[in-house]
Design an enzyme around this catalytic site. Sequence first.
Site, short mmCIF file in Angstrom:
data_model
loop_
_atom_site.label_atom_id
_atom_site.label_comp_id
_atom_site.label_asym_id
_atom_site.label_seq_id
_atom_site.Cartn_x
_atom_site.Cartn_y
_atom_site.Cartn_z
N ASP A 457 0.88 -1.29 -0.06
CA ASP A 457 -0.08 0.08 0.00
C ASP A 457 0.50 1.15 0.01
OD1 ASP A 457 0.93 -0.96 2.65
OD2 ASP A 457 -0.89 0.36 3.54
N ARG A 461 5.09 4.17 6.36
CA ARG A 461 4.55 3.91 7.79
C ARG A 461 4.56 2.44 8.27
NH1 ARG A 461 -1.38 5.53 5.71
NH2 ARG A 461 -2.13 3.62 5.13
N ASP A 462 3.93 2.28 9.37
CA ASP A 462 3.95 0.96 9.93
C ASP A 462 2.63 0.17 9.32
OD1 ASP A 462 1.80 2.40 10.83
OD2 ASP A 462 1.96 2.10 12.96
N GLU A 463 3.02 0.12 8.04
CA GLU A 463 1.87 -0.88 7.18
C GLU A 463 2.75 -1.74 6.26
OE1 GLU A 463 -2.55 -0.40 6.50
OE2 GLU A 463 -1.67 1.30 7.27
N ASP A 470 -5.71 -2.80 -3.15
CA ASP A 470 -4.86 -1.69 -3.71
C ASP A 470 -4.09 -2.30 -5.16
OD1 ASP A 470 -5.08 -1.21 -0.82
OD2 ASP A 470 -3.53 0.50 -1.10
N TRP A 523 -11.07 -6.39 -2.37
CA TRP A 523 -9.82 -6.64 -1.79
C TRP A 523 -9.34 -8.30 -2.20
CZ3 TRP A 523 -11.65 -2.07 -0.76
CH2 TRP A 523 -10.90 -0.94 -0.44
N GLU A 731 -2.16 9.01 -1.11
CA GLU A 731 -3.26 8.18 -0.53
C GLU A 731 -4.52 8.78 -0.50
OE1 GLU A 731 -2.77 6.95 3.45
OE2 GLU A 731 -4.07 5.10 3.54
N HIS A 752 1.01 6.11 -2.25
CA HIS A 752 0.14 5.03 -2.36
C HIS A 752 -0.21 4.92 -3.73
CE1 HIS A 752 -1.00 3.90 1.82
NE2 HIS A 752 -2.26 3.33 1.06
C1 BGC Z 1 -4.05 0.80 3.67
C2 BGC Z 1 -5.00 0.61 2.33
C3 BGC Z 1 -5.69 -0.47 2.34
C4 BGC Z 1 -6.63 -0.09 3.52
C5 BGC Z 1 -7.86 -1.08 3.67
C6 BGC Z 1 -5.05 0.82 4.77
O1 BGC Z 1 -4.46 1.21 5.90
O2 BGC Z 1 -2.92 1.64 3.61
O3 BGC Z 1 -4.29 1.12 1.41
O4 BGC Z 1 -6.15 -0.92 1.10
O5 BGC Z 1 -6.02 0.08 4.76
O6 BGC Z 1 -9.02 -0.33 3.78
#
Ligand code: BGC
Length: 857
Positions: A457, A461-463, A470, A523, A731, A752
């Site tokens: 995504d 960040r912490d992801e 996406d 998704w 994003e 994003h």
């Molecule tokens: C992510 C998105 C992802 C979403 C789910 C977010 O935190 O960054 O891109 O698809 O969560 O809705």
Amino acid sequence: MNKHISLIFLAQALYLSLSAQVQVKQLLTEGLKDPQTIDNAHPRFSWKLSTEQKNTLQSAYEITVMDGKKTTWTSGKITSDESLHAPYEGDALTPGKLYSWKVKVWDNHGHNSASTEPAYFRMGITNWKAKWIEPGYTEQATNRPCPIFKTSYRTGKKVASAIAYITSHGLYEARINDKKVGDGFLTPGFTSYNKRLQYQAYDVTNLLQSGDNNIEITVGSGWYRGTIGWGDNKYGKTLGVLYQMEVTYTDGTKETIISDEHWKSGTGKITYSEIYNGEWQDNRKETTWTGVKVIDVPLNNLVASVAPPVTKHQVFSNIKMLKTPAGENVIDFGQNLSGFVHFKASGQPGDSIILEHGEILDKKGNFYNANLRTAAAKDIFVLSGKGEEYFEPHFTFHGFRYVRVRTKAKMTGIEAVAIYSNTPATGDFECSNAMINQLQHNIQWSQVDNFVDIPTDCPQRDERLGWTGDAQAFVQTATFNHNVNTFFTKWLRDLAADQLQNGSVPYVIPNVLGNDATGSAGWGDAATVVPWTMYQVYSDKRLLEQQYPSMKGWVDFIQLQSPNNMWASGSHFGDWLSYKSENRYADTYTYITTQCYYALSTQLVINAAKVLGKQDDVAKYSALLKKIKDAFCAEYVTPNGRIMSNTQTSYVLALAFDMLPENIRAMAAKNLVDDIASYNNHLTTGFLGTYLLSNTLTRFGYTDVAYKLLLQETYPSWLYPVKMGATTIWERWDGMKTDSTFQTTDMNSFNHYAYGAIGDWMYKNITGINMDSSTTGFKKIRIMPRPGGNLTYAKASYESGYGKIGVDWKIQDTKFIMDVEIPVNTTAEIYVPGKEGKEEVGSGKYHYESTINTTKK
Ligand code: BGC
């Protein structure tokens, strides 16, 4: 004729006949150049043809696979115009062996030619003798410094060949005699480790020497046990390595060097390393070596790597040093990128250099990283004080444009290095509008920044997770910019591996969020959309076949959730991040999105079943699809084509996925256009509506509206972030507001790719590079530019599996002038604006001129 002139004639004639001669180039095995790890018993071969002679098609080919000088298999002369994915059909190939292959082709003009350079591939191994080893010391509970494993190996003989097979629990970097093995970063890559752990193979012949050889492998926590997806130790608690090196000497003898109880372990200069948080190195540290622990781990999850590794790419050395209003030293690298900073430094022992990474400056021009949330993204380097020292991190990466620096030391040669998956670049787009060009630049960068081994995504960040929604929204655009066939092959295997028993698809792949984080419409559909896209764009039928059970599993899962053929339960992300203001918002009812995606995935299973000859499934899912659409119309659609929610996304999904009866589609499209007009030519779509919006407008005859949206410079629009100085796709439509304050700190990435999916429309419509959907892999091309938006020129090129497709047009007064390039072994239909009908052509270069109506709107 004098002798001179006749020689010139002869040379010209020779040139003409040579350039008319068909040639074979760019041989690929399983989509890769000379891969070292083929895990398939029947690898597939692809090649491109080139010739100056127009209308050239391949009429036959012959592939020969060799083991040294010995022929292992030949296909014989096969009458076929296919040059993508021709399968090996000989006897079983030997694990670990290097094969070469060549191909001879015949064309429709009576020429033939063979590849001049052979291509190579090495089979993966199955006979693992190596043992998993872990550190022999007790690990510190905090910070967990990176373990180093080492051995030394002595030989008096001359090495003819040495192949190292390596993998790890964690991320590894191997060095032989202090030289890095391979050019990959973050190896062995991110997969669903317990089910699929990749190993890489390296030809290390040139790194070995006679006498003593030191093999050293450092391992970082990485995705394996580092913090990822809001937790750590997702796949295990202890790092380890598996190493096997097959050495063949010039005298024909062989030796296998393996990781085992004789290795040593210790910690070194890397005192901490985490993907989100950054890396610490202390050059004062020396290693104390102890033994290792051999552990008994089944090797049945080992798989060969099929995708290109993450490697270093652009280097940014033209930097701006800022002194911010807060008095801090901040470096601006000019581009939001994924990677790290490297530099040289000198100073006193113990001097530290602290680098913190951020994407954007705040309203006052100060360093800002609150949007990284808990990701510290901080690299700390401590000097030994011994002369000039070089630093770069090994097992972390950051998403950044700005770096805040704190140090007393002297730093030189500061550069940012972009790292990302080495997917070959295939697409270029440019037009007369500089802001659109910046948009294209931003799309390309958000793509590579987020293709760091998996499609993420965001990179900061912490992801940084493989969010399925996406990826499915962006995949089509991704295929234009880079060849992502093997990149997605790897990811789809993890998707299938992590799919639940009941067919539900996790939100993120690899699934680090647990089995409750699954089953969202838009998704989970990555399970159907991505394989189908790979099949269409790359002609990859085998991948479609391999993913078919996963595709079907997803639809069967939805069916279980959908009494009376209505998917109206469960929690879903819906049209994520769609437009909202104080007085108006564009929320699309969630169960409209679920029902539309139920239909889309069912349709894609039908498409796949047709290709794979599964007639029973075609019948079964076609009957289901009809019921899904009927249920949708009965519940959500009025007889005149008004759809509940009345949002742009509700119309776009219904139209794009053919939910409506033919007779009301035009009315629904009109409602969509009216809604856009009611927002003064602004889009209001979120993640699900945006990637389909412009293609839907064009399909229903509203390309002019699509151009208005594209050229819109105020929020919400694609060019608003461009106007605000973006170098990547944001994003949110309003990540930074017009007064330069931030929309939010919570979830506000400036990198994003999802909204960058407009790139697909730009290639297909502005420059008009399309495929005839009766074919795959761009075997039959359709060039159909739709000039508009006051553009005076546009050009794009796309390197398809057959070769370069090029379009370059300009408008001069009322004249439309276009040059087109069609690759060998394809055909095309060309639609020239201002001219009736189409022209059917074969390969070659073509020039067109016509008169068009250029009244500016
Ligand atoms: C992510 C998105 C992802 C979403 C789910 C977010 O935190 O960054 O891109 O698809 O969560 O809705």
